[in-house]
Design an enzyme around this catalytic site. Structure first.
Site, mmCIF file in Angstrom:
data_model
loop_
_atom_site.group_PDB
_atom_site.id
_atom_site.type_symbol
_atom_site.label_atom_id
_atom_site.label_comp_id
_atom_site.label_asym_id
_atom_site.label_seq_id
_atom_site.Cartn_x
_atom_site.Cartn_y
_atom_site.Cartn_z
ATOM 1 N N ARG A 8 -12.485 20.880 21.044
ATOM 2 C CA ARG A 8 -13.590 21.069 21.972
ATOM 3 C C ARG A 8 -14.282 19.735 22.192
ATOM 4 O O ARG A 8 -14.117 18.798 21.396
ATOM 5 C CB ARG A 8 -14.593 22.097 21.451
ATOM 6 N N ALA A 189 -19.061 13.109 23.728
ATOM 7 C CA ALA A 189 -17.884 13.397 24.544
ATOM 8 C C ALA A 189 -16.788 12.358 24.307
ATOM 9 O O ALA A 189 -17.061 11.208 23.935
ATOM 10 C CB ALA A 189 -18.267 13.419 26.022
ATOM 11 N N ASN A 190 -15.545 12.790 24.514
ATOM 12 C CA ASN A 190 -14.368 11.914 24.427
ATOM 13 C C ASN A 190 -14.179 11.305 23.046
ATOM 14 O O ASN A 190 -13.547 10.265 22.904
ATOM 15 C CB ASN A 190 -14.445 10.806 25.487
ATOM 16 N N ARG A 191 -14.766 11.939 22.046
ATOM 17 C CA ARG A 191 -14.652 11.481 20.645
ATOM 18 C C ARG A 191 -15.314 10.123 20.395
ATOM 19 O O ARG A 191 -15.064 9.471 19.379
ATOM 20 C CB ARG A 191 -13.176 11.425 20.186
ATOM 21 N N LEU A 192 -16.181 9.716 21.308
ATOM 22 C CA LEU A 192 -16.927 8.467 21.115
ATOM 23 C C LEU A 192 -18.254 8.810 20.426
ATOM 24 O O LEU A 192 -19.341 8.629 20.976
ATOM 25 C CB LEU A 192 -17.157 7.755 22.445
#
Length: 212
Positions: A8, A189-192
């Site tokens: 997610r 978001a975006n694993r950042l």
């Protein structure tokens, strides 16, 4: 079910250095209060306690935080338990809080020191009566042949202490974890993800952003 397909995005918010208190204990208190007020679970004070014994073998378990201030983080246990044995051999421990619905985590590294008998007694006497009896009945981490044996021990303690106050067992106490490092993690978001590390800098605590 393919576990690789379970994922997610973390979209609840971000974290910047300007959002953080210069004092990690106060920052911890802020996040803990938010987690409690959000009623995320029945155990918002649950934390993973990681220990390493003299052979270098790590172990983890979930315990409940019972007090936190600038002196450290307190939890209680049987002094014959595996966690207590590990701490006797290696006082370096870590604590981990995961409030996943808030997309937040806190990791704390520090040293565990045993609380005084007076401190342990003060907390023990505040526990529910049945919890006091369970502390006497359980030889934590020792093998037991059946559930029935454990329940029999509990009944024996009920009879033993059916009159008057339940005293502190000599084999039960608590620990204070004195932090040497904090890390606050906020999903993005975006694993950042946003990660900030607090380390002692001589006069207080320095704060560094870490790459996700």
């Amino acid at each position: 079910m393919n576990l690789e397909d379970i994922r997610r995005e973390y979209l609840q918010g971000g974290l910047d250095i300007s959002d953080l208190d210069e004092n990690p204990f106060r920052q911890f208190k802020t996040w803990m209060n938010i987690a409690i007020e959000a009623e995320l679970s029945a155990d918002p004070t649950a934390m993973i306690l990681a220990t390493v014994n003299s052979e270098g073998i790590p172990r983890q378990r979930v315990v409940l935080l019972k007090h936190a201030d600038e002196q450290g983080f307190l939890f209680y246990t049987n002094l014959g338990s595996r966690k207590a044995q590990d701490i006797a051999e290696n006082a370096n421990v870590s604590l981990h809080f995961a409030w996943l619905p808030l997309e937040r985590q806190i990791s704390i590294t520090g040293k565990a020191t045993k609380l005084s008998v007076a401190e342990a007694t003060r907390y023990f006497l505040s526990r529910p009566h049945e919890s006091q009896l369970a502390a006497w009945a359980s030889q934590q981490s020792s093998r037991v042949s059946s559930r029935q044996m454990l329940e029999q021990a509990f009944e024996q303690m009920k009879n033993r202490f059916k009159k008057g106050e339940v005293p502190l067992p000599s084999f039960w106490g608590g620990y204070r974890v004195v932090p040497t490092r904090f890390e606050f993690w906020q999903g993005r978001a975006n694993r950042l993800h946003d990660r900030f590390e607090y380390l002692p800098d001589g006069e207080g605590w320095g704060i560094n952003r870490l790459q996700p």
